[in-house]
Design a protein around this motif. Structure first.
Motif, short mmCIF file in Angstrom:
data_model
loop_
_atom_site.label_atom_id
_atom_site.label_comp_id
_atom_site.label_asym_id
_atom_site.label_seq_id
_atom_site.Cartn_x
_atom_site.Cartn_y
_atom_site.Cartn_z
N LYS B 15 9.88 43.90 102.76
CA LYS B 15 10.48 44.10 103.91
C LYS B 15 9.86 44.14 104.87
CE LYS B 15 8.18 48.91 102.59
NZ LYS B 15 8.01 50.32 102.36
N LYS B 16 10.48 43.62 106.20
CA LYS B 16 9.96 43.58 107.47
C LYS B 16 10.18 42.55 107.89
CE LYS B 16 8.06 48.01 107.75
NZ LYS B 16 6.31 48.86 108.63
N GLN B 17 10.05 41.42 106.85
CA GLN B 17 10.28 40.27 106.56
C GLN B 17 11.32 39.55 107.46
OE1 GLN B 17 7.32 38.02 106.20
NE2 GLN B 17 6.61 40.50 106.61
N PRO B 18 11.26 38.62 107.86
CA PRO B 18 12.64 37.52 108.16
C PRO B 18 13.97 37.36 107.55
CG PRO B 18 10.96 37.10 109.36
CD PRO B 18 10.76 37.55 109.00
N VAL B 19 14.31 36.78 107.53
CA VAL B 19 15.58 35.99 106.90
C VAL B 19 16.66 35.10 106.95
CG1 VAL B 19 17.10 37.11 105.02
CG2 VAL B 19 16.03 35.50 103.91
N ALA B 20 17.09 34.38 106.47
CA ALA B 20 18.62 33.14 107.12
C ALA B 20 18.86 32.89 105.68
CB ALA B 20 17.63 32.42 108.54
N ARG B 64 19.52 44.29 114.42
CA ARG B 64 19.28 43.60 112.07
C ARG B 64 19.67 42.12 112.34
NH1 ARG B 64 18.12 44.90 107.94
NH2 ARG B 64 19.78 46.72 107.61
N LYS B 78 20.71 35.61 109.74
CA LYS B 78 20.00 36.37 110.09
C LYS B 78 19.87 37.65 110.15
CE LYS B 78 18.37 31.77 112.95
NZ LYS B 78 17.84 31.23 114.52
N ILE B 79 18.47 38.16 108.96
CA ILE B 79 18.69 39.53 109.18
C ILE B 79 16.62 39.65 109.70
CG2 ILE B 79 18.19 41.19 108.02
CD1 ILE B 79 19.57 40.17 105.73
N GLN B 80 16.77 40.48 110.37
CA GLN B 80 15.47 40.65 110.97
C GLN B 80 15.09 41.77 111.83
OE1 GLN B 80 13.20 37.23 113.60
NE2 GLN B 80 11.84 37.97 113.63
N PRO B 81 14.29 42.96 111.23
CA PRO B 81 13.75 42.44 109.78
C PRO B 81 14.08 43.21 108.73
CG PRO B 81 12.60 44.78 111.55
CD PRO B 81 13.99 43.36 112.07
N ALA B 82 14.13 42.47 107.44
CA ALA B 82 14.79 42.87 106.79
C ALA B 82 14.28 44.08 105.81
CB ALA B 82 14.64 42.78 105.43
#
Lengths: 113, 113
Positions: B15-20, B64, B78-82
């Motif tokens: 959690k709190k990490q970005p992802v694409a 987000r 993209k999700i930031q932060p997850a």
């Protein structure tokens, strides 16, 4: 608001028997209705659609669906189930303005030998 | 003909990490959709593109989530932060125009720990 409902979470059928997966819809105007199938870890695959015309729609893999306007239903059927038909089935209605698909919650079909 | 391509197929992040997530639609399909599918539920639209223009992003949590389709072909979500609740399958679909049949990719299964 447009919506579809799949009243059964799971349907169990013996191989060779006919199967029915139920779907009812709520839309304003004429509906555009779809059935999709989802196998584990795979995307949704299109089975069939109803736009207009004959109430009985034939699709892929021997599936068909019957559009019933008076009952607002679009049940998926197959005369003789196969074990390989076991999957998750989704009914959907297409939003006529935006084009997005609005899905039901899905029905897990299990076909046993 | 190649179908809708998505990558990665699986992603595990804290959690709190970005992802694409990346999606390449079927060649020639100008309409692209991102759907979110939670476990045991039908897909729900996040965003729809007509070429490079986002024409329906009303369901996208814009605090987000972000998406782009710069050249009107492939797209990135993209999700930031997850957050933990973002764990789901993210499906991409494409069609020839908003009235065309939608073809789905295999999805990206995101797990947020």
């Amino acid at each position: 608001a447009q919506s579809v409902a799949q009243p059964e979470d799971q349907v169990n059928v013996a191989e060779g028997n006919p199967l029915t997966v139920k779907c009812t819809y709520s839309v304003s105007g004429n509906p555009y209705l779809f059935w999709y199938v989802q196998y584990p870890n795979r995307g949704l695959q299109f089975l069939l659609k109803y736009i207009t015309g004959d109430n009985l729609v034939k699709g892929s893999y021997g599936f068909e669906a019957e559009f019933n306007k008076s009952q607002t239903s679009f049940h998926l059927k197959k005369p003789s189930a196969l074990v390989s038909d076991s999957a998750l089935y989704f009914c959907a209605v297409r939003d006529r303005v935006g084009g997005k698909l609005i899905f039901g919650q899905g029905t897990e079909l299990s076909v046993k030998p | 003909e190649a179908g809708v391509v998505q990558s990665p197929r699986y992603k595990i992040i804290e959690k709190k990490q970005p992802v694409a997530f990346w999606c390449n639609p079927i060649s020639g399909h100008n309409t692209l959709y991102w759907y979110l599918q939670n476990l045991g539920q039908g897909p729900e639209l996040l965003i729809r593109y007509e070429n490079e223009e986002a024409v329906d992003d009303s369901q996208l949590p814009k605090d987000r989530f972000s998406a782009e389709r710069l050249k009107g072909v492939d797209s990135t979500l993209k999700i930031q932060p997850a957050e933990l609740g973002d764990s789901a399958v993210y499906l991409c679909a494409s069609s020839l125009g908003r009235g065309g049949g939608q073809f789905f990719g295999p999805g990206t299964r995101l797990t947020v720990l």
